[in-house]
Design a protein around this motif. Sequence first.
Motif, PDB file in Angstrom:
ATOM      1  N   PRO A  78       0.823  -1.213   0.000  1.00 11.90           N
ATOM      2  CA  PRO A  78       0.000   0.000   0.000  1.00 11.90           C
ATOM      3  C   PRO A  78       0.861   1.269   0.000  1.00 11.90           C
ATOM      4  O   PRO A  78       1.914   1.310   0.626  1.00 11.90           O
ATOM      5  CB  PRO A  78      -0.784  -0.099   1.311  1.00 11.90           C
ATOM      6  CG  PRO A  78      -0.726  -1.522   1.703  1.00 11.90           C
ATOM      7  CD  PRO A  78       0.572  -2.049   1.190  1.00 11.90           C
ATOM      8  N   VAL A  79       0.386   2.274  -0.722  1.00 15.17           N
ATOM      9  CA  VAL A  79       1.110   3.547  -0.846  1.00 15.17           C
ATOM     10  C   VAL A  79       0.158   4.672  -0.436  1.00 15.17           C
ATOM     11  O   VAL A  79      -1.003   4.685  -0.841  1.00 15.17           O
ATOM     12  CB  VAL A  79       1.541   3.781  -2.321  1.00 15.17           C
ATOM     13  CG1 VAL A  79       2.279   5.110  -2.472  1.00 15.17           C
ATOM     14  CG2 VAL A  79       2.395   2.633  -2.840  1.00 15.17           C
ATOM     15  N   LEU A  80       0.638   5.597   0.387  1.00 11.17           N
ATOM     16  CA  LEU A  80      -0.154   6.796   0.682  1.00 11.17           C
ATOM     17  C   LEU A  80       0.152   7.838  -0.384  1.00 11.17           C
ATOM     18  O   LEU A  80       1.305   7.955  -0.820  1.00 11.17           O
ATOM     19  CB  LEU A  80       0.195   7.339   2.067  1.00 11.17           C
ATOM     20  CG  LEU A  80      -0.320   6.523   3.254  1.00 11.17           C
ATOM     21  CD1 LEU A  80       0.359   6.947   4.547  1.00 11.17           C
ATOM     22  CD2 LEU A  80      -1.841   6.630   3.392  1.00 11.17           C
ATOM     23  N   ILE A  81      -0.873   8.580  -0.783  1.00  9.80           N
ATOM     24  CA  ILE A  81      -0.692   9.595  -1.833  1.00  9.80           C
ATOM     25  C   ILE A  81      -1.288  10.911  -1.365  1.00  9.80           C
ATOM     26  O   ILE A  81      -2.388  10.927  -0.800  1.00  9.80           O
ATOM     27  CB  ILE A  81      -1.462   9.161  -3.107  1.00  9.80           C
ATOM     28  CG1 ILE A  81      -0.793   7.963  -3.752  1.00  9.80           C
ATOM     29  CG2 ILE A  81      -1.555  10.288  -4.108  1.00  9.80           C
ATOM     30  CD1 ILE A  81      -1.504   7.532  -5.013  1.00  9.80           C
ATOM     31  N   ILE A  82      -0.556  12.003  -1.585  1.00  7.71           N
ATOM     32  CA  ILE A  82      -1.178  13.330  -1.434  1.00  7.71           C
ATOM     33  C   ILE A  82      -1.232  13.932  -2.830  1.00  7.71           C
ATOM     34  O   ILE A  82      -0.188  14.134  -3.466  1.00  7.71           O
ATOM     35  CB  ILE A  82      -0.384  14.247  -0.487  1.00  7.71           C
ATOM     36  CG1 ILE A  82      -0.263  13.594   0.896  1.00  7.71           C
ATOM     37  CG2 ILE A  82      -1.084  15.594  -0.359  1.00  7.71           C
ATOM     38  CD1 ILE A  82       0.560  14.400   1.891  1.00  7.71           C
ATOM     39  N   ASP A  83      -2.450  14.173  -3.338  1.00  6.75           N
ATOM     40  CA  ASP A  83      -2.562  14.639  -4.724  1.00  6.75           C
ATOM     41  C   ASP A  83      -2.350  16.154  -4.807  1.00  6.75           C
ATOM     42  O   ASP A  83      -2.075  16.812  -3.797  1.00  6.75           O
ATOM     43  CB  ASP A  83      -3.906  14.194  -5.338  1.00  6.75           C
ATOM     44  CG  ASP A  83      -5.104  14.879  -4.683  1.00  6.75           C
ATOM     45  OD1 ASP A  83      -4.906  15.884  -3.982  1.00  6.75           O
ATOM     46  OD2 ASP A  83      -6.235  14.407  -4.883  1.00  6.75           O
ATOM     47  N   ASP A  84      -2.486  16.665  -6.032  1.00  8.80           N
ATOM     48  CA  ASP A  84      -2.174  18.096  -6.206  1.00  8.80           C
ATOM     49  C   ASP A  84      -3.200  19.014  -5.547  1.00  8.80           C
ATOM     50  O   ASP A  84      -3.019  20.227  -5.517  1.00  8.80           O
ATOM     51  CB  ASP A  84      -1.976  18.439  -7.688  1.00  8.80           C
ATOM     52  CG  ASP A  84      -3.141  17.989  -8.534  1.00  8.80           C
ATOM     53  OD1 ASP A  84      -4.150  17.514  -7.964  1.00  8.80           O
ATOM     54  OD2 ASP A  84      -3.061  18.118  -9.768  1.00  8.80           O
ATOM     55  N   LYS A  85      -4.296  18.431  -5.010  1.00  9.26           N
ATOM     56  CA  LYS A  85      -5.242  19.261  -4.232  1.00  9.26           C
ATOM     57  C   LYS A  85      -4.977  19.121  -2.735  1.00  9.26           C
ATOM     58  O   LYS A  85      -5.712  19.629  -1.905  1.00  9.26           O
ATOM     59  CB  LYS A  85      -6.681  18.844  -4.540  1.00  9.26           C
ATOM     60  CG  LYS A  85      -7.088  19.097  -5.981  1.00  9.26           C
ATOM     61  CD  LYS A  85      -8.586  18.893  -6.147  1.00  9.26           C
ATOM     62  CE  LYS A  85      -8.986  18.924  -7.603  1.00  9.26           C
ATOM     63  NZ  LYS A  85      -8.727  17.639  -8.293  1.00  9.26           N
ATOM     64  N   GLY A  86      -3.929  18.354  -2.395  1.00  9.58           N
ATOM     65  CA  GLY A  86      -3.587  18.183  -0.987  1.00  9.58           C
ATOM     66  C   GLY A  86      -4.410  17.091  -0.303  1.00  9.58           C
ATOM     67  O   GLY A  86      -4.381  16.970   0.920  1.00  9.58           O
ATOM     68  N   GLU A  87      -5.146  16.286  -1.100  1.00 13.08           N
ATOM     69  CA  GLU A  87      -5.986  15.233  -0.505  1.00 13.08           C
ATOM     70  C   GLU A  87      -5.185  13.942  -0.310  1.00 13.08           C
ATOM     71  O   GLU A  87      -4.485  13.502  -1.231  1.00 13.08           O
ATOM     72  CB  GLU A  87      -7.196  14.921  -1.408  1.00 13.08           C
ATOM     73  CG  GLU A  87      -8.130  16.092  -1.650  1.00 13.08           C
ATOM     74  CD  GLU A  87      -8.935  16.464  -0.409  1.00 13.08           C
ATOM     75  OE1 GLU A  87      -8.998  15.657   0.535  1.00 13.08           O
ATOM     76  OE2 GLU A  87      -9.473  17.589  -0.389  1.00 13.08           O
TER      77      GLU A  87
END
Length: 313
Positions: A78-87
């Motif tokens: 599993p990978v945590l992601i912070i997208d370009d909206k900060g989510e």
Amino acid sequence: MNQQKRDDSQALSGSAPVPLVYAATLSTPSNHSALSSIDAISTLIEQNQLPIHLTPKASDQKLTQKYRQQLSEEYQSPVLIIDDKGELSLLIEGISVAPNWAKLQRRVVSAGRKSELLLQAAKLSAGQSALDATAGFGHDSLILASTGAQVTMLEQQPLLALLLLVEQQKMVQEPNWQKLMARLDIVHCTAESYLAHALPQRMAFDVVYLDPMFPGDSYENSKTGKGAKVGKHMQALHGLVAPPSKEAEVSLFDLAKNAIADSQDAQGQNQDRLEATGRRLIIKRPISAPHLAGQTPDEVWQNDVVRFDGYFA
Ligand SMILES: C[S@@+](CC[C@H](N)C(=O)[O-])C[C@H]1O[C@@H](n2cnc3c(N)ncnc32)[C@H](O)[C@@H]1O
């Protein structure tokens, strides 16, 4: 357990780092929001003693579906992601999921015994308390808390517990959500350890609620043989958490049932009052799944897809 789940449990025990990929566009000198998100997430991990060791990595690539698939293949965990909206979301086998409670707003606002089978089964009201011992993404907890009841949410999986804590921290900023958020208490632990050790020193719950994992094929309707459509949240969870063994089902059921009996004994209530207060254990199952631990419920509430099995003391 397959290789992916074995790797996951190693990662989740704290022995292996959890990758956190964040959109590099958010880490430019003029915009520090990704980095401040990482700080906030690290603080939550520390405060809640979650066994997660983050390894942040900025990504120049757009977080498209193709790239998410690539990340899953690259890390094989599993990978945590912070997208370009900060989510923040959790990427599991190419599917990224997050609690996203704002999406449930309309349902939560209009939730009542007419619209929600869970509330028909739970019969909760304002001022009462519920233990959601298998919180997952917290969607059922929100429905339970919409009644005005206090909800203690247990989640055994550290990454899911983290997503819940981050979501609560985000939603508490929204004025409309503050009261509801104040009624949610998120705890990272197993239902078994909480019910066996923590509960006797704590408050007695009016409702204990369980929605454990079940085998993927339980979604099939026994009459038609057709499978119900599995949502992406459940699909992702199946890549992360295994269903309980038969022995684990029995142990979970016994502890949950005892918790209801214990809380009644603890209050020294007589039988008439027990029936009047209606303390209960509610267990969610796919419509054709067998009863948890083979225990026949006292009452059942169901629709075409899902069943709530109710057990009274
Ligand atoms: C089917 S999901 C629950 C979905 C949840 N009802 C919702 O509305 O989002 C099951 C969740 O319970 C958690 N879980 C399963 N067994 C547990 C246990 N014994 N103790 C604590 N959490 C458990 C799993 O990690 C998973 O996140």
